[in-house]
Design a protein around this motif. Structure first.
Motif, mmCIF file in Angstrom:
data_model
loop_
_atom_site.group_PDB
_atom_site.id
_atom_site.type_symbol
_atom_site.label_atom_id
_atom_site.label_comp_id
_atom_site.label_asym_id
_atom_site.label_seq_id
_atom_site.Cartn_x
_atom_site.Cartn_y
_atom_site.Cartn_z
ATOM 1 N N PRO A 183 0.766 -1.250 0.000
ATOM 2 C CA PRO A 183 0.000 0.000 0.000
ATOM 3 C C PRO A 183 0.795 1.296 0.000
ATOM 4 O O PRO A 183 0.235 2.335 -0.355
ATOM 5 N N ASP A 184 2.093 1.317 0.440
ATOM 6 C CA ASP A 184 2.760 2.609 0.638
ATOM 7 C C ASP A 184 4.244 2.532 0.311
ATOM 8 O O ASP A 184 5.099 2.694 1.190
ATOM 9 N N GLY A 185 4.548 2.316 -0.955
ATOM 10 C CA GLY A 185 5.939 2.224 -1.375
ATOM 11 C C GLY A 185 6.703 3.509 -1.177
ATOM 12 O O GLY A 185 7.875 3.490 -0.764
ATOM 13 N N ILE A 186 6.077 4.641 -1.468
ATOM 14 C CA ILE A 186 6.765 5.931 -1.299
ATOM 15 C C ILE A 186 7.017 6.200 0.178
ATOM 16 O O ILE A 186 8.068 6.728 0.561
ATOM 17 N N LYS A 189 -0.938 3.163 -8.267
ATOM 18 C CA LYS A 189 -1.134 4.527 -8.743
ATOM 19 C C LYS A 189 -0.779 5.547 -7.668
ATOM 20 O O LYS A 189 -0.221 6.608 -7.969
ATOM 21 N N SER A 190 -1.071 5.237 -6.397
ATOM 22 C CA SER A 190 -0.761 6.169 -5.309
ATOM 23 C C SER A 190 0.741 6.408 -5.207
ATOM 24 O O SER A 190 1.187 7.515 -4.883
ATOM 25 N N ASP A 191 1.553 5.378 -5.490
ATOM 26 C CA ASP A 191 3.005 5.568 -5.491
ATOM 27 C C ASP A 191 3.430 6.483 -6.626
ATOM 28 O O ASP A 191 4.247 7.391 -6.436
ATOM 29 N N MET A 192 2.890 6.246 -7.803
ATOM 30 C CA MET A 192 3.261 7.073 -8.945
ATOM 31 C C MET A 192 2.839 8.527 -8.728
ATOM 32 O O MET A 192 3.570 9.457 -9.074
#
Length: 367
Positions: free
Chosen positions: A146-149, A211-214
Motif C-alpha cells: 500500500p505505501d511504497g513511497i 497509482k498512489s506511489d506514482m
C-alpha cells in the motif's frame, strides 16, 4: 516479487565564550568592605589638586571612567581564576556496530516498522535508536503493497539518523526500483522485450504498480533510486537483490557492476534500461542442481564467503506454494531466512506480499 496468495508461482511479468581579574573598590588603606558604594566611606582625593570625589553616592550610583580612582596593580585584589575545563573527549566506537539485513518490503510499511522495532533498530516513534548498528535493505521498496513511497521516505530518513548516530542505513537496487524508474521515465514507449513489444508502464502495472506511489513520486525519490548500488560486500557477505548470476554481465568487480548500472540509467535509453530490468528479474539460479556452483561464481568474482539476497520468496524456494499447474497454494509459513545451496546462500524475502513475514535479520547467521 510475488503475487497474492492463490496465484501460483511468482513470475515477473516483463513481457507486456576567556580568563579575567576582578578589582575590588579600594582607597589608600585598602579595599572597601563589601556592600554598595552608598553604604561605604568615601575616599579622599588620591592626589592634591586632583579632582574631588563627591561626599556620597546616590542610590544605584555607577562610577564613570572620569571619577574612578586610579588603581595600581598592588592595589588590586588578585583573584585566582581556574582555567576552563578541557572539553570531554568523545571516545571513538570500538568498531562497527552489528550488521542487519532487510528483505523485500514492497510497500508494507507497518510490517517494516514493526520488524525494525522488534530488532531494536527504531523506537516507538519510528526513530533510529540503534547507535552504530549497520542496516542494509536488499531492494524492492515499492509495488504490490500500500505505501511504497512511504517506505522510501522512511529508509531515506533512517539513513540520515543512523549516520548522525555513528551507524548507517543503506539500500541496494532491486528490480522493482528499475521498473518504477522505467515507468516514470518511459511510460508507454515501446521497448524490445525479446518476446515482442512491451512497455515499462504495462509491465509496472502487471507487477503490482500502485497509482498512489506514482502520484506521490518526486524527483528526489527518483534520484535516490537511480544512485543505489546493485552489489556490496560487508563482513564477508555478498549482498545482492536477485538470486541470479546476471550481475556477471555488468562487470568483474563490485565497483564495475555498480558503475555500469548507474551509467546505464544515466544514458536514459529505454531498451538498455529494459534489458537491465529484465536481467535483474531473473531468479532461482541458486535453488536447483548446480545452485552452489552458481553462488561460487559470484563469490569468486566479487568476494565474500556467503551470498545474501531477496527477490525470490522463500515459500517458492521451498516449493511450498502453488505450481504452474494451478494447484491451490498452501499458506506460507516463514520463521526466518532460508539457508541453502550448500549453506552458501541466505534468502531474505519472507513473502510479505503473500501473508508471509517481512524479515529483518542480524548477521552472522549460523548455518
Amino acid at each position: 516479487m510475488t503475487q497474492g496468495a492463490g496465484q501460483g508461482p511468482e513470475v515477473e511479468r516483463t513481457a507486456t565564550l576567556r580568563d579575567f581579574r576582578v578589582p575590588a573598590y579600594v582607597n589608600e588603606a585598602g579595599p572597601y568592605p563589601a556592600g554598595p558604594p552608598s553604604a561605604q566611606t568615601v575616599p579622599p582625593p588620591l592626589e592634591e589638586g586632583g579632582p574631588a570625589v563627591d561626599e556620597g553616592y546616590p542610590d544605584a550610583y555607577t562610577p564613570t571612567q572620569r571619577d574612578l580612582p586610579v588603581l595600581q596593580r598592588a592595589d588590586t585584589v588578585q583573584v585566582a581564576v581556574d582555567p576552563a575545563p578541557a572539553p570531554v573527549q568523545q571516545q571513538p566506537p570500538a568498531g562497527p556496530g552489528p550488521l542487519y539485513v532487510v528483505g523485500d518490503v514492497h510497500g508494507y510499511i507497518d510490517q517494516l516498522v514493526a520488524a525494525l522495532q522488534e530488532q531494536g533498530l527504531v523506537d516507538a516513534a519510528g526513530q533510529w535508536c540503534a547507535g552504530t548498528a549497520r542496516l542494509w535493505f536488499l531492494g524492492d521498496f515499492t509495488d504490490r503493497g500500500p505505501d511504497g513511497i512511504g517506505v522510501i521516505d522512511l529508509v531515506m530518513r533512517l539513513s540520515a539518523e543512523a549516520a548522525a548516530a555513528g551507524g548507517y542505513c543503506k539500500a541496494l537496487m532491486g528490480n522493482h526500483e528499475l521498473l518504477l524508474l522505467g515507468a516514470k521515465r518511459f511510460g508507454d514507449t515501446p521497448v524490445n522485450s525479446g518476446a515482442g513489444t512491451a512497455t515499462f508502464q504495462a509491465a509496472w502495472l502487471l507487477n503490482g504498480g500502485q497509482k498512489s506511489d506514482m502520484d506521490r513520486l518526486q524527483d528526489h525519490h527518483l534520484q535516490w533510486m537511480a544512485r543505489l548500488d546493485a552489489v556490496e560486500e560487508v563482513d564477508g557477505y555478498l549482498l545482492v537483490h536477485s538470486d541470479t548470476t546476471a550481475y556477471l554481465d555488468y562487470g568483474d568487480s563490485i565497483e564495475a557492476v555498480n558503475d555500469t548500472v548507474r551509467e546505464t540509467l544515466t544514458r536514459n535509453d529505454a531498451d538498455e534500461c529494459w534489458d537491465l530490468f529484465r536481467k535483474f528479474t531473473k531468479r532461482f539460479s541458486f535453488r536447483d542442481e548446480g545452485g552452489a556452483d552458481a553462488v561460487r561464481s559470484l563469490l569468486d568474482t566479487y568476494g565474500g564467503t556467503r551470498i545474501v539476497h531477496g527477490h525470490s520468496p522463500i515459500p517458492y524456494l521451498l516449493g511450498e506454494v502453488g505450481s504452474e499447474e494451478g494447484d491451490e497454494p498452501a499458506a506460507p509459513v516463514v520463521e526466518g531466512p532460508h539457508i541453502y545451496a550448500d549453506g552458501l546462500a541466505i534468502a531474505m524475502d519472507g513473502g510479505v506480499t503473500m501473508a508471509g513475514k517481512l524479515l529483518v535479520q542480524q548477521l552472522p547467521l549460523d548455518a
